[in-house]
Design an enzyme around this catalytic site. Structure first.
Site, PDB file in Angstrom:
ATOM      1  N   ASN A  37      57.773  19.050  43.254  1.00 42.73           N
ATOM      2  CA  ASN A  37      57.153  20.086  44.089  1.00 42.73           C
ATOM      3  C   ASN A  37      58.171  21.106  44.601  1.00 42.73           C
ATOM      4  O   ASN A  37      57.881  22.294  44.654  1.00 42.73           O
ATOM      5  CB  ASN A  37      56.407  19.454  45.271  1.00 42.73           C
ATOM      6  CG  ASN A  37      55.315  18.513  44.814  1.00 42.73           C
ATOM      7  OD1 ASN A  37      55.043  18.424  43.618  1.00 42.73           O
ATOM      8  ND2 ASN A  37      54.706  17.803  45.742  1.00 42.73           N
ATOM      9  N   HIS A  74      40.235  66.877  40.076  1.00 35.64           N
ATOM     10  CA  HIS A  74      38.928  66.553  39.486  1.00 35.64           C
ATOM     11  C   HIS A  74      38.916  66.840  37.984  1.00 35.64           C
ATOM     12  O   HIS A  74      37.866  67.137  37.420  1.00 35.64           O
ATOM     13  CB  HIS A  74      37.792  67.342  40.155  1.00 35.64           C
ATOM     14  CG  HIS A  74      37.828  67.301  41.647  1.00 35.64           C
ATOM     15  ND1 HIS A  74      37.081  66.413  42.393  1.00 35.64           N
ATOM     16  CD2 HIS A  74      38.563  68.007  42.541  1.00 35.64           C
ATOM     17  CE1 HIS A  74      37.343  66.602  43.682  1.00 35.64           C
ATOM     18  NE2 HIS A  74      38.238  67.555  43.801  1.00 35.64           N
ATOM     19  N   SER A  87      45.170  56.118  11.051  1.00 32.83           N
ATOM     20  CA  SER A  87      43.887  55.450  10.903  1.00 32.83           C
ATOM     21  C   SER A  87      43.784  54.958   9.470  1.00 32.83           C
ATOM     22  O   SER A  87      44.280  55.600   8.545  1.00 32.83           O
ATOM     23  CB  SER A  87      42.772  56.443  11.203  1.00 32.83           C
ATOM     24  OG  SER A  87      41.581  56.027  10.576  1.00 32.83           O
ATOM     25  N   LYS A  89      44.243  61.398  11.216  1.00 32.30           N
ATOM     26  CA  LYS A  89      44.506  60.853  12.549  1.00 32.30           C
ATOM     27  C   LYS A  89      45.976  60.515  12.790  1.00 32.30           C
ATOM     28  O   LYS A  89      46.669  60.000  11.936  1.00 32.30           O
ATOM     29  CB  LYS A  89      43.682  59.569  12.772  1.00 32.30           C
ATOM     30  CG  LYS A  89      42.206  59.782  12.845  1.00 32.30           C
ATOM     31  CD  LYS A  89      41.766  60.580  14.071  1.00 32.30           C
ATOM     32  CE  LYS A  89      41.870  59.788  15.329  1.00 32.30           C
ATOM     33  NZ  LYS A  89      40.784  58.823  15.494  1.00 32.30           N
ATOM     34  N   ASN A 111      47.382  58.594  16.065  1.00 34.33           N
ATOM     35  CA  ASN A 111      46.869  58.046  17.323  1.00 34.33           C
ATOM     36  C   ASN A 111      47.971  57.639  18.301  1.00 34.33           C
ATOM     37  O   ASN A 111      48.986  57.081  17.894  1.00 34.33           O
ATOM     38  CB  ASN A 111      46.010  56.812  17.026  1.00 34.33           C
ATOM     39  CG  ASN A 111      44.786  57.170  16.210  1.00 34.33           C
ATOM     40  OD1 ASN A 111      44.252  58.273  16.336  1.00 34.33           O
ATOM     41  ND2 ASN A 111      44.354  56.256  15.365  1.00 34.33           N
ATOM     42  N   GLU A 123      47.951  54.065  24.677  1.00 33.30           N
ATOM     43  CA  GLU A 123      46.682  53.377  24.944  1.00 33.30           C
ATOM     44  C   GLU A 123      46.940  51.927  25.339  1.00 33.30           C
ATOM     45  O   GLU A 123      46.264  51.370  26.192  1.00 33.30           O
ATOM     46  CB  GLU A 123      45.781  53.442  23.710  1.00 33.30           C
ATOM     47  CG  GLU A 123      45.274  54.860  23.434  1.00 33.30           C
ATOM     48  CD  GLU A 123      44.655  54.975  22.058  1.00 33.30           C
ATOM     49  OE1 GLU A 123      43.492  54.618  21.902  1.00 33.30           O
ATOM     50  OE2 GLU A 123      45.352  55.404  21.122  1.00 33.30           O
ATOM     51  N   GLN A 181      49.991  24.697  39.193  1.00 36.26           N
ATOM     52  CA  GLN A 181      50.534  24.822  37.845  1.00 36.26           C
ATOM     53  C   GLN A 181      49.967  26.068  37.141  1.00 36.26           C
ATOM     54  O   GLN A 181      50.590  26.619  36.237  1.00 36.26           O
ATOM     55  CB  GLN A 181      50.185  23.555  37.054  1.00 36.26           C
ATOM     56  CG  GLN A 181      50.718  23.528  35.653  1.00 36.26           C
ATOM     57  CD  GLN A 181      50.616  22.130  35.056  1.00 36.26           C
ATOM     58  OE1 GLN A 181      51.287  21.223  35.502  1.00 36.26           O
ATOM     59  NE2 GLN A 181      49.765  21.954  34.058  1.00 36.26           N
TER      60      GLN A 181
HETATM   61  N1  ARG Z   1      54.099  21.131  36.161  1.00 34.76           N
HETATM   62  C1  ARG Z   1      53.913  21.115  37.574  1.00 34.76           C
HETATM   63  C2  ARG Z   1      53.609  22.549  38.065  1.00 34.76           C
HETATM   64  O1  ARG Z   1      53.791  23.420  37.322  1.00 34.76           O
HETATM   65  C3  ARG Z   1      55.153  20.629  38.256  1.00 34.76           C
HETATM   66  C4  ARG Z   1      54.920  20.000  39.580  1.00 34.76           C
HETATM   67  C5  ARG Z   1      54.153  18.760  39.454  1.00 34.76           C
HETATM   68  N2  ARG Z   1      54.109  18.034  40.676  1.00 34.76           N
HETATM   69  C6  ARG Z   1      53.318  16.988  40.846  1.00 34.76           C
HETATM   70  N3  ARG Z   1      53.367  16.407  41.986  1.00 34.76           N
HETATM   71  N4  ARG Z   1      52.498  16.585  39.915  1.00 34.76           N
HETATM   72  O2  ARG Z   1      53.193  22.765  39.144  1.00 34.76           O
END
Ligand code: ARG
Length: 470
Positions: A123, A169, A290, A296, A298, A303, A335
């Protein structure tokens, strides 16, 4: 310290890190559905840099011995080298880039590799990788934007003596110097830079050391980690640090808005390159033809710059919706932040480069621009002329309005008027009125700060050159 560390060495490199608690293998479909390595492999280098800094921090904290730290660092370096040569095979069974690298490390250096993840959670790991990535990519985007701005300034300087009508405009409004137009977009991109720099500042706060949610129970010197990884500040709250993707929302917004500026510029140039306008010509090398209509040529590149704004905006919305209603702290939904991030960065970079190439190579058709810059775009100044001679503006507007109807009826333009005709509408018109009846003169009457008069435009070019170091 070392003796207090209890690392479970049960984990073999072929197993999932959480296998201790589980009694059956992960369903194959779940593996496919939950994996992220197919896209977060983009963060491989960042993940290794982070792990190297983490190992050094663990060593400083006495969690690893010198010998262990050295082995892990060597292992990480060998993986890093192989990644850069495309030699490492990522496996979906290991879910994401973090666990892929870890399992590869254990495969290479054995059990000591299992100590790497001490005092770290995916995390805090994943959001740290993202911030390292963003800082690197932002630096590149800022460099590309600078080159685009420089190209606009050079184009402005080349086109001071070209006059074009400005549209409001999408109707012809008032003549401006073409340089003024190019400088307008430089201004927009400068504001984008301010926003992107703000995103950089927000990304410059290190989450690592926040653990899964509550911090870690090893004496990590996070300032030391921040130093190694070149972060300016530490995230001050572990709960916030692991939940936060606001920095990413801001970044996706800044990318989308920059994309929208590019798109509006692209739209103008697409119109201008049409036969109807005929103001510019794009070089063949930047156009496509084209398969059916031989005539053409383009402006596909423009675009696509315009079209890609769809993704940039979509990516921002995706992340906002992912975040809405998430319970505090890490949830797997997060994720889903990565594909929008990678896509926006790549898309924006490409669009900036494409636009620079177009601006650099565009051929301005001065005569056509000039021809269409006169006519009715001059009549505001006929009203202002009367005002200068003492008539209240509202009255002057009305008189010139009547003059315009007369011209429309007679199928004439203001340049065709004789003094006698003008005086039918007001006796304040005198011979000197003809001095202003040309688009250059009209443009140059706008001398207020930021206006389109040559004098002002030249001043702004000087300022821009100074600011860009040109
Ligand atoms: N692949 C996960 C993400 O992108 C990584 C973190 C995963 N953490 C967990 N507690 N499962 O967020």
């Amino acid at each position: 310290m070392k003796n207090q560390v209890k690392i479970t060495l049960k984990l073999a490199f072929m197993e999932k890190p959480w296998s201790g608690r589980f009694s059956e293998d992960t369903d194959k479909f779940v593996e496919e559905f939950t994996e992220s390595v197919s896209f977060d492999k983009e963060l491989a280098q960042e993940d290794i840099s982070q792990s190297k800094a983490h190992v050094k921090t663990l060593l400083k904290a006495g969690v690893l011995t010198e010998e262990e730290a050295e082995k892990i660092l060597k292992g990480l370096e060998s993986i890093e080298k192989d990644i850069s040569q495309g030699k490492v095979k990522w496996k979906k069974e290991f879910e994401d880039i973090h666990m892929n690298i870890e399992s590869e490390l254990v495969r290479r250096i054995g059990e000591v590799g299992l100590k790497l993840h001490t005092a770290r959670s995916r995390n805090d790991q994943v959001v740290t990788d993202e911030k390292i990535y963003i800082k690197k990519e932002l630096s590149e985007i800022l460099r590309e934007l600078k080159k685009l701005r420089e190209t606009l300034v050079i184009k402005a300087e080349e086109n001071v003596e070209v006059v074009i009508t400005a549209y409001t405009h999408l109707q012809r409004a008032q003549p401006i110097r073409l340089a003024h137009y190019f400088l307008a977009f430089r201004e927009a991109f400068l504001k984008d830079v301010e926003r992107l720099l703000d995103c950089y500042r927000r990304a410059d706060e290190l989450p690592l050391g926040s653990g899964a949610v509550a911090g870690v129970d090893f004496p990590l010197d996070r300032f030391y980690t921040a130093d190694i990884l070149n972060f300016n500040r530490l995230a001050r709250n572990s709960l916030y640090a692991t939940s936060d993707r606001d920095f990413l929302v801001e970044l996706l917004f800044a990318c989308a808005l920059t994309g929208i500026h590019l798109s509006r510029l692209a739209e103008d140039l697409i119109l201008w390159s049409s036969e109807e306008f005929g103001y510019v010509e794009l070089p063949d090398k930047l156009c496509t033809g084209s398969s059916i209509m031989p005539q053409k040529k383009n402006p596909d590149i423009l675009e696509l710059v315009r079209g890609k704004t769809g993704r940039l905006t979509g990516n921002l919305l995706t992340l906002l919706v992912v975040l809405k209603g998430l319970p505090t702290a890490y949830n797997r939904d997060l994720q889903e932040d990565k594909e929008p991030l990678f896509d926006s960065i790549k898309t924006l970079k490409g669009s900036i480069i494409a636009m620079r190439e177009v601006i650099k190579n565009i051929r301005v058709k001065k005569e056509t621009m000039e021809k269409k810059a006169g006519g009715f775009t001059l009549v505001t100044d006929l009203a202002n002329y009367l005002v200068e001679k003492g008539m209240p503006f509202r009255e002057a507007h009305k008189k010139v309005g009547a003059l315009v109807s007369y011209l429309v009826e007679k199928r004439k333009t203001p340049e065709d008027l004789t003094l006698e005709e003008l005086q039918r509408f007001s006796l304040l018109f005198e011979e000197d009125v003809f001095e202003i009846l040309n688009p250059f003169k009209v443009a140059d009457r706008r001398e207020t700060y930021g206006g389109t008069a040559k004098k002002e435009v030249l001043k702004m070019i000087e300022i821009a050159k100074r600011e860009e170091g040109l």
